[in-house]
Design an enzyme around this catalytic site. Structure first.
Site, short mmCIF file in Angstrom:
data_model
loop_
_atom_site.label_atom_id
_atom_site.label_comp_id
_atom_site.label_asym_id
_atom_site.label_seq_id
_atom_site.Cartn_x
_atom_site.Cartn_y
_atom_site.Cartn_z
N HIS A 61 1.46 3.91 1.96
CA HIS A 61 2.06 4.63 3.09
C HIS A 61 3.58 4.72 2.96
O HIS A 61 4.24 3.77 2.55
CB HIS A 61 1.68 3.97 4.42
CG HIS A 61 0.24 4.20 4.81
ND1 HIS A 61 -0.42 3.46 5.75
CD2 HIS A 61 -0.66 5.12 4.36
CE1 HIS A 61 -1.67 3.90 5.88
NE2 HIS A 61 -1.83 4.90 5.03
N ASP A 107 6.10 4.66 4.92
CA ASP A 107 7.03 3.71 5.55
C ASP A 107 7.09 2.38 4.78
O ASP A 107 7.92 1.52 5.09
CB ASP A 107 6.68 3.48 7.03
CG ASP A 107 5.27 2.94 7.24
OD1 ASP A 107 4.31 3.54 6.71
OD2 ASP A 107 5.13 1.91 7.93
N HIS A 108 6.26 2.22 3.76
CA HIS A 108 6.29 1.02 2.92
C HIS A 108 6.87 1.29 1.53
O HIS A 108 7.22 0.37 0.80
CB HIS A 108 4.86 0.45 2.76
CG HIS A 108 4.28 -0.01 4.05
ND1 HIS A 108 4.10 -1.34 4.37
CD2 HIS A 108 3.87 0.68 5.14
CE1 HIS A 108 3.60 -1.44 5.59
NE2 HIS A 108 3.45 -0.22 6.07
N HIS A 117 -7.18 -1.08 5.86
CA HIS A 117 -6.14 -0.16 6.34
C HIS A 117 -6.00 1.00 5.35
O HIS A 117 -6.05 2.15 5.72
CB HIS A 117 -4.84 -0.94 6.49
CG HIS A 117 -3.66 -0.13 6.92
ND1 HIS A 117 -3.56 0.40 8.18
CD2 HIS A 117 -2.54 0.25 6.26
CE1 HIS A 117 -2.41 1.07 8.28
NE2 HIS A 117 -1.78 0.99 7.13
N ASP A 121 0.11 -4.30 6.15
CA ASP A 121 -0.52 -3.77 7.36
C ASP A 121 -1.96 -4.24 7.49
O ASP A 121 -2.81 -3.55 8.06
CB ASP A 121 -0.50 -2.23 7.36
CG ASP A 121 0.88 -1.67 7.68
OD1 ASP A 121 1.80 -2.46 7.94
OD2 ASP A 121 1.02 -0.43 7.67
N HIS A 178 5.24 -4.88 10.63
CA HIS A 178 5.69 -4.19 11.85
C HIS A 178 5.89 -5.12 13.04
O HIS A 178 5.17 -6.12 13.18
CB HIS A 178 4.67 -3.11 12.24
CG HIS A 178 4.49 -2.03 11.23
ND1 HIS A 178 5.32 -0.93 11.16
CD2 HIS A 178 3.58 -1.86 10.23
CE1 HIS A 178 4.92 -0.13 10.17
NE2 HIS A 178 3.87 -0.68 9.59
N HIS A 187 0.85 -1.20 0.00
CA HIS A 187 0.00 0.00 0.00
C HIS A 187 0.88 1.24 0.00
O HIS A 187 2.10 1.15 0.12
CB HIS A 187 -0.99 -0.02 1.17
CG HIS A 187 -0.38 0.07 2.53
ND1 HIS A 187 0.41 -0.92 3.06
CD2 HIS A 187 -0.42 1.04 3.49
CE1 HIS A 187 0.81 -0.57 4.27
NE2 HIS A 187 0.32 0.63 4.55
ZN ZN Z 1 0.26 1.50 6.58
#
Ligand code: ZN
Length: 243
Positions: A60, A62-63, A116, A135, A173, A58
């Site tokens: 985001h 941090d990905h 998410h 996530d 995570h 996805h």
């Molecule tokens: Zn995420």
């Protein structure tokens, strides 16, 4: 065919892992949700690995933060959710639910799991009994509902729960300990959960990774997979948001 999965601990505040799937016959690798480019290139250099593909679950940051840097000077295919093309640059191979593609002799199947984010996808590889769940499904937890509804996430989790129970679950995570603490407030008398809590505590005290999980373990200990309706799921999810 031999495959191996490496974890790169990003050591950021969000406790991301970047997963690397290696074909040990060719030393070619896939990076899943690369937070940072440097960590991946350093790891590949140290271990003599060649990055061939990037898989994104996805949009985001941090990905996806490492994608641009990884593409700087190489010829790499970038797979990611078609429904998030406007939010992620650099996707060369957009994917949607039930699509599949190959990494060497592995067939990779896409299971869309909105909740998410609306376009979130997961990567399932039957041959090596592996799921990269991003996530959506965490060890004893699930992702927050940033974009989707509780109903969507409930259905997404049910799809993952229906995978073969021995499937290994690689989520993004290291939230396992906090998830276990919450899970015990929902199911204080769940013996499997109590035992898992002890194992997870010991691992974290030794600074060890708690992943991967398995579908079987999640069915026994993850309160979000053990709900019987979207309403019940929504109730537990909102309790977790306030936990
Ligand atoms: Zn995420």
């Amino acid at each position: 065919m031999h495959y191996k999965i490496h974890a790169i601990d990003v050591k950021n505040a969000l406790k991301n892992y970047i997963w690397l799937l290696e074909d040990t016959d060719t030393q070619e690798v896939v990076a899943i949700d690369p937070t940072e480019a440097g960590l991946v290139t350093d790891f590949c250099e140290q271990h003599g690995l060649q990055l061939k593909q990037i898989w994104l679950t996805h949009w985001h940051k941090d990905h996806t933060g490492g994608v641009e840097g990884l593409l700087a000077d190489q010829n790499i295919l970038v797979y990611g959710p078609r429904d998030e093309l406007t939010k992620i640059s650099f996707i060369s191979n957009p994917l949607q639910n039930d699509d599949h593609f190959h990494f060497n002799d592995l067939k990779v199947e896409i299971i869309a799991t909105p909740g998410h984010t609306l376009g979130h996808i997961t990567y399932f590889i039957e041959k090596i009994e592996t799921l990269f769940s991003g996530d959506t499904l965490f060890a004893m937890g699930c992702g927050r509902l940033f974009e989707g509804t509780a109903e969507q996430m409930y259905h997404s989790l049910n799809r993952l729960a229906a995978l073969p129970i021995q499937t290994k679950v690689y989520c993004t995570h290291e939230y396992t300990l906090a998830n276990a603490e919450f899970a015990l407030t929902v199911e204080p008398n769940n013996v499997a959960l109590q035992e898992r809590m002890q194992q997870v505590k010991a691992l974290r005290e030794a600074d060890q990774i708690t992943l991967p999980s398995t579908i079987e373990l999640e069915l026994e200990t993850n309160p979000f997979l053990r709900t019987e309706s979207a309403e019940e799921f929504a109730r537990i999810r909102s309790l977790k948001d306030q936990f």
